[in-house]
Each structure stands twice: as C-alpha cells, then as structure tokens.
Design an enzyme around this catalytic site. Structure first.
Site, PDB file in Angstrom:
ATOM      1  N   THR A   1     -30.485  51.616  -9.346  1.00 16.07           N
ATOM      2  CA  THR A   1     -29.046  51.841  -9.478  1.00 16.07           C
ATOM      3  C   THR A   1     -28.327  51.027  -8.398  1.00 16.07           C
ATOM      4  OG1 THR A   1     -29.202  53.849  -8.163  1.00 16.07           O
ATOM      5  CG2 THR A   1     -29.307  54.106 -10.554  1.00 16.07           C
TER       6      THR A   1
ATOM      7  N   THR B   1     -25.840  51.196  -5.851  1.00 18.52           N
ATOM      8  CA  THR B   1     -25.764  51.522  -4.420  1.00 18.52           C
ATOM      9  C   THR B   1     -27.149  51.653  -3.820  1.00 18.52           C
ATOM     10  OG1 THR B   1     -23.636  52.625  -4.748  1.00 18.52           O
ATOM     11  CG2 THR B   1     -24.819  53.141  -2.721  1.00 18.52           C
ATOM     12  N   CYS B   2     -28.068  52.222  -4.574  1.00 15.51           N
ATOM     13  CA  CYS B   2     -29.432  52.413  -4.083  1.00 15.51           C
ATOM     14  C   CYS B   2     -30.133  51.076  -3.828  1.00 15.51           C
ATOM     15  CB  CYS B   2     -30.238  53.229  -5.090  1.00 15.51           C
ATOM     16  SG  CYS B   2     -29.476  54.808  -5.513  1.00 15.51           S
ATOM     17  N   SER B   3     -29.979  50.157  -4.771  1.00 19.68           N
ATOM     18  CA  SER B   3     -30.678  48.871  -4.690  1.00 19.68           C
ATOM     19  C   SER B   3     -29.984  47.835  -3.822  1.00 19.68           C
ATOM     20  CB  SER B   3     -30.849  48.287  -6.093  1.00 19.68           C
ATOM     21  OG  SER B   3     -31.732  49.072  -6.845  1.00 19.68           O
TER      22      SER B   3
ATOM     23  N   LEU C   1     -31.443  51.175   0.098  1.00 20.82           N
ATOM     24  CA  LEU C   1     -32.813  50.711   0.317  1.00 20.82           C
ATOM     25  C   LEU C   1     -32.886  49.467   1.207  1.00 20.82           C
ATOM     26  CD1 LEU C   1     -35.875  50.864  -0.221  1.00 20.82           C
ATOM     27  CD2 LEU C   1     -35.446  49.531  -2.302  1.00 20.82           C
TER      28      LEU C   1
END
Length: 161
Positions: free
Chosen positions: A46, A48-50, A54
């Site tokens: 997703t 924001t996560c990627s 992270l």
C-alpha cells in the site's frame, strides 16, 4: 482492550515465508529474551507503507540495531506469500522480519484492528510501532490516521531508543 506500555504480548502463532516455504512463528520466538522493534502497517504494497513507513526502517536498520535492538519486525494483515513478496521487492529480505498476521488474530488481540472496508481493504492493522523487551511493551506509538507514518516512523523510534 488496546495493548499498553507494560503489557505482555499475547502468545500467538503468526506466519513467515522462509526459503523452505511458509512457517509458523510464535510471538514467544519473535520477542522472548530479545529487544525488538515492531512496527505494523495496514497492508503490504500500500502507498504509505511502501513509500514511507517501511523505507525508513530499512534505511535506519543499522542505526536501530546499534542501539541494542536484536531484531526489527514488520507485521501486516496479509498472508505470508504477500509479505515475502513485499520483502523481496523492497530489498528488505534478510534485513527485517516480514511477519504475516494472516487472520488478524494478533492485531485483534492487541486491540489494534481497524475496519478499512470503505477503502476496500477490510479489517487491517492500525499503523503503530513499539519497542518490546522480552515480550513486554516498553514504548507504543499509534498513528491517528492509517495514511500517516510520523509517530511510528523509524526516526521517532530511534529517538526513543
């Protein structure tokens, strides 16, 4: 009830993709007798996560480990195949542990579940980070919005270490 500083993490089985295939991994194995930084994301791959959450932990991995941390674990409500693919595609394989909370049991036990059905994601994890020492929560940082990664970011965790 939401997990809090001073609480012990529940004893549950999660999943991890290994070179030998999918494997069960217990929270006792992940956190017992260790000082571990755990951060959770709503979903692998997703935005924001990627693009934000992270990468900060990957870029600051050595600085975090230098502060006496034994391991860095990322967990998401995804299956172990997705988490393994995310680890490979981001260059994080072998640097962090990518753990699958495939049925959201861990997330729900912590009280960190959020219903993102309006965005077609279903039940996922809130975005948070914590420092865990021998299975006990020492710090906890929960984002107000799943689209933000500031209080749970690697830079914020480094300051707390």
């Amino acid at each position: 009830m939401t997990i809090a500083v001073g609480d012990k993490l529940p004893d549950l089985k999660l999943k991890e993709r290994t070179p030998d295939g999918p494997a069960d991994v217990s929270t006792a194995e992940l956190f017992g007798g260790k000082r571990v930084v755990l951060f959770a994301v709503p979903g692998a791959f997703t935005p924001t996560c990627s693009l934000n959450h992270l990468p900060g932990y990957l870029e600051n991995r050595d600085a975090i480990l230098a502060k006496g941390v034994d391991d860095i674990v990322v967990v998401a409500v995804n299956d172990q195949h997705v988490m393994g693919a995310w680890a490979t595609s981001t260059g994080g394989a072998g640097k962090l542990r990518f753990i699958a909370d495939w049925d959201a049991a861990f997330t729900k036990a912590l009280g960190m579940d959020i219903d993102l059905s309006a965005g077609t994601l279903g039940v996922r994890s809130k975005r948070y980070s914590m420092l865990v020492e021998d299975g006990v929560v020492k710090t906890l940082n929960v984002e107000e919005s799943p689209g933000q990664a500031t209080v749970s970011a690697a830079a914020a965790m480094i300051e707390q270490l």
